[in-house]
Design a protein around this motif. Sequence first.
Motif, short mmCIF file in Angstrom:
data_model
loop_
_atom_site.label_atom_id
_atom_site.label_comp_id
_atom_site.label_asym_id
_atom_site.label_seq_id
_atom_site.Cartn_x
_atom_site.Cartn_y
_atom_site.Cartn_z
N ARG A 143 15.18 -10.51 13.50
CA ARG A 143 15.78 -9.24 13.06
C ARG A 143 15.04 -8.06 13.69
N GLU A 144 13.72 -8.10 13.67
CA GLU A 144 12.93 -7.03 14.28
C GLU A 144 13.18 -6.95 15.78
N SER A 145 13.35 -8.10 16.41
CA SER A 145 13.64 -8.15 17.85
C SER A 145 14.98 -7.47 18.15
N ILE A 146 15.97 -7.77 17.33
CA ILE A 146 17.29 -7.15 17.51
C ILE A 146 17.20 -5.63 17.34
N ALA A 148 14.66 -3.77 17.89
CA ALA A 148 13.95 -3.20 19.05
C ALA A 148 14.87 -3.18 20.28
N GLU A 149 15.70 -4.21 20.42
CA GLU A 149 16.63 -4.28 21.55
C GLU A 149 17.75 -3.25 21.42
N LEU A 150 18.13 -2.95 20.20
CA LEU A 150 19.26 -2.06 19.94
C LEU A 150 18.82 -0.90 19.04
N PRO A 151 18.08 0.06 19.59
CA PRO A 151 17.62 1.18 18.77
C PRO A 151 18.77 2.13 18.43
N TRP A 152 18.62 2.82 17.31
CA TRP A 152 19.62 3.82 16.92
C TRP A 152 19.60 4.94 17.94
N PRO A 153 20.74 5.59 18.17
CA PRO A 153 20.75 6.74 19.09
C PRO A 153 19.85 7.85 18.55
N GLU A 154 19.36 8.63 19.47
CA GLU A 154 18.48 9.75 19.07
C GLU A 154 19.28 10.73 18.23
N ALA A 155 18.70 11.12 17.12
CA ALA A 155 19.38 12.03 16.19
C ALA A 155 19.59 13.39 16.84
N LEU A 156 20.70 14.01 16.50
CA LEU A 156 20.99 15.35 17.00
C LEU A 156 20.14 16.36 16.26
N VAL A 157 19.72 17.37 16.96
CA VAL A 157 18.97 18.45 16.35
C VAL A 157 19.88 19.66 16.31
N ASN A 158 20.15 20.13 15.12
CA ASN A 158 21.01 21.29 14.96
C ASN A 158 20.13 22.54 14.97
N LEU A 159 19.97 23.11 16.16
CA LEU A 159 19.08 24.26 16.30
C LEU A 159 19.58 25.47 15.52
N ALA A 160 20.88 25.57 15.38
CA ALA A 160 21.43 26.72 14.65
C ALA A 160 21.06 26.66 13.17
N ALA A 161 20.83 25.47 12.65
CA ALA A 161 20.52 25.33 11.23
C ALA A 161 19.04 25.53 10.95
N GLU A 162 18.22 25.45 12.00
CA GLU A 162 16.79 25.63 11.79
C GLU A 162 16.47 27.12 11.65
N VAL A 163 15.82 27.44 10.59
CA VAL A 163 15.43 28.83 10.37
C VAL A 163 13.91 28.87 10.29
N LEU A 164 13.33 29.64 11.16
CA LEU A 164 11.88 29.76 11.16
C LEU A 164 11.49 30.92 10.23
N VAL A 165 10.68 30.61 9.25
CA VAL A 165 10.27 31.62 8.29
C VAL A 165 8.77 31.85 8.45
#
Length: 169
Positions: A143-146, A148-165
């Motif tokens: 299961r761990e091998s599978i 590692a072979e099939l990683p999840w796609p890289e998550a999207l970063v919603n820059l518009a939602a990030e608010v720097l305070v």
Amino acid sequence: MFAILNNDLVVGRTTQAQTHNIELASSVDITKLRFDGVKYLDMTIEERTSFFIDEYGRKHIVLNESWQALECHFNDALVKDNDVWRVRKAEDDYQDAYQAVDDARQAAYTARVRPLLEEAEIKAHLGETDEYARLMDLAVVERESIQAELPWPEALVNLAAEVLVDESP
């Protein structure tokens, strides 16, 4: 050559004159042309951002009451979402990639992990606890091998939602 039209779409070429009787250069990519009733328009160079979308997702420049008006560019990919056409977004690509990985993982689990789990259950039923533990360990490793072979796609970063305070004094 003359164009064969379906509404405003150029769907083919013919040597016979058509009702609009406007010649079409043979080197032109007809999939990118639209006919406005007077002349052919090349949608790759037109600055048009308003189209009428038919039931197949084709972009038209003439109105048909059964087609959906949509603000988009000619090269924008479209998605039908709850019977409404919209422009395809990065989130759609991410969801498709995620689903593809999930499907591939499920197939791999079924082919490579499930047989080990089933055999382990039989061994447990027979009282062969050492063999049961060995097979379960192999299933976990597989299961761990599978994963590692099939990683999840890289998550999207919603820059518009990030608010720097800035909380500094």
